[in-house]
Design an enzyme around this catalytic site. Structure first.
Site, mmCIF file in Angstrom:
data_model
loop_
_atom_site.group_PDB
_atom_site.id
_atom_site.type_symbol
_atom_site.label_atom_id
_atom_site.label_comp_id
_atom_site.label_asym_id
_atom_site.label_seq_id
_atom_site.Cartn_x
_atom_site.Cartn_y
_atom_site.Cartn_z
ATOM 1 N N GLU A 113 -4.287 -19.093 11.657
ATOM 2 C CA GLU A 113 -2.837 -19.056 11.855
ATOM 3 C C GLU A 113 -2.404 -18.149 13.008
ATOM 4 O O GLU A 113 -1.382 -18.409 13.657
ATOM 5 C CB GLU A 113 -2.154 -18.597 10.562
ATOM 6 C CG GLU A 113 -2.127 -19.641 9.462
ATOM 7 C CD GLU A 113 -3.359 -19.620 8.577
ATOM 8 O OE1 GLU A 113 -3.298 -20.178 7.478
ATOM 9 O OE2 GLU A 113 -4.389 -19.035 8.990
ATOM 10 N N GLU A 141 -6.882 -21.600 1.733
ATOM 11 C CA GLU A 141 -6.222 -20.795 0.703
ATOM 12 C C GLU A 141 -6.222 -21.510 -0.643
ATOM 13 O O GLU A 141 -6.392 -20.881 -1.693
ATOM 14 C CB GLU A 141 -4.804 -20.455 1.150
ATOM 15 C CG GLU A 141 -4.800 -19.430 2.283
ATOM 16 C CD GLU A 141 -3.440 -19.219 2.901
ATOM 17 O OE1 GLU A 141 -3.056 -18.056 3.104
ATOM 18 O OE2 GLU A 141 -2.756 -20.225 3.193
#
Length: 264
Positions: A133, A113
Site C-alpha cells: 500500500e 489481510e
C-alpha cells in the site's frame, strides 16, 4: 460471466468462499458488503465447522482493494471504506470454527489481510505475498500493521510494509507467514484435507481451543493457564466429552452432538 461477487459453496461441514472478481479479484465496496453478509450467514449455521477462502483461477488469490474506489472521494468516504474492510477482517478472525486461506496466486494488500485473519494459510508455490500500500501513498488498513508483526516478527513486517517487499512462498513459509506450501492447483485440496482432519474433532472443543489460543496472545501465562482450566471444566460437562472418551476406549469413531454454535 462473473458479477464480481464472491461465490459461496457449502459442503457441510465445510464452506468454501471464493473470490471471483477477475482478473485480480480486487475488492469493491459491494464485494466487501457481500463478504460481511456471507460471513454472518455462515457463523449462524451450526452445520458449518470449517471455512475455506480462495480465489478463482490460478493467478490471483486477491490483489487487495480496487484503487478506483479512492479516486475523487472525501476523507470521510475513504474512512467508511476502511470500516467495510475491517468488518470483513474482523468477521474472519472471529469466526468460531476453523478458517483456512487456500492461496492460489498473488495475495496482496487487503487480500493478505484476509488471509492473516484466518487460522491457517496454505499457498501454492507460484504465489507471491505482500502489503504494497505504501507504493500508492496509503497503508494497510485491514489489520496489516496490527497483525503481521505478531505473525512474522517486527523485522519482516517492516520489510513488507515499509519497503513494499513481496515474498515468494519459500520465504513466506520460512518466516512463518504461511503454514504450508503446495504445488500449483493443490491449495484447495490441501485446505479440504485439513478440514477433514478438523471434522474429527469435537466442534465444541475446537471452538474453545481456538478461543483460548487467540486469547493467550499477549496475556500473562498465569491468566492463560487459568482460562484453560476453566474451559476444560466447562467442556467436561458436555455430552461430547463423555462421548469422545467412550469412543476412544471403545475403538470407534465418536458421534458428536454438541455443535460449535452452542459453545461460542
Amino acid at each position: 460471466m462473473s458479477d464480481g461477487l464472491p461465490r459461496l459453496e457449502r459442503r457441510a461441514p465445510v464452506a468454501i468462499l471464493t473470490f471471483d472478481n477477475p482478473p485480480a479479484h480486487v475488492f469493491t465496496a459491494a464485494i466487501l458488503r457481500e463478504l460481511a453478509a456471507q460471513l454472518d450467514t455462515l457463523e449462524a449455521e451450526p452445520a458449518i465447522d470449517t471455512l475455506v477462502i480462495t480465489g478463482t483461477g490460478d493467478r490471483f488469490f486477491c490483489a487487495g482493494d480496487d484503487l478506483n474506489m479512492y479516486v475523487g472521494i472525501s476523507p470521510a468516504a475513504a474512512r467508511e471504506l476502511t470500516r467495510l474492510l475491517a468488518a470483513v477482517v474482523t468477521r474472519l478472525h472471529d469466526f468460531s470454527g476453523l478458517t483456512v486461506a487456500a492461496i492460489n496466486g498473488w495475495c496482496l494488500g487487503a487480500g493478505l489481510e484476509c488471509a492473516l485473519a484466518c487460522d491457517i494459510r496454505i499457498a501454492e508455490r507460484h504465489a507471491r505475498l505482500g502489503l504494497p500500500e505504501g507504493r500508492v501513498g496509503l497503508l494497510p488498513c485491514g489489520g496489516g500493521t496490527a497483525t503481521l508483526a505478531r505473525q512474522i516478527g517486527r523485522g519482516w513486517a517492516k520489510r513488507l510494509i515499509l519497503c513494499g517487499e513481496t515474498v515468494d512462498v519459500e520465504t513466506a513459509e520460512r518466516i512463518g507467514l504461511i503454514e504450508q506450501s503446495v504445488a500449483g492447483g493443490e491449495s484447495l485440496p490441501a485446505a479440504l484435507a485439513l478440514a477433514e482432519q478438523a471434522a474429527r474433532q469435537s466442534p465444541a472443543a475446537l471452538v474453545a481451543s481456538k478461543r483460548l489460543i487467540d486469547a493467550s496472545q499477549g496475556a500473562a501465562l498465569t491468566t492463560a493457564l487459568a482460562s484453560e482450566r476453566a474451559a476444560f471444566g466447562t467442556l467436561f460437562e458436555t455430552a461430547d466429552a463423555a462421548e469422545g472418551v467412550a469412543a476412544f476406549l471403545g475403538k470407534r469413531e465418536p458421534v458428536w452432538t454438541h455443535d460449535r454454535s452452542r459453545n461460542r
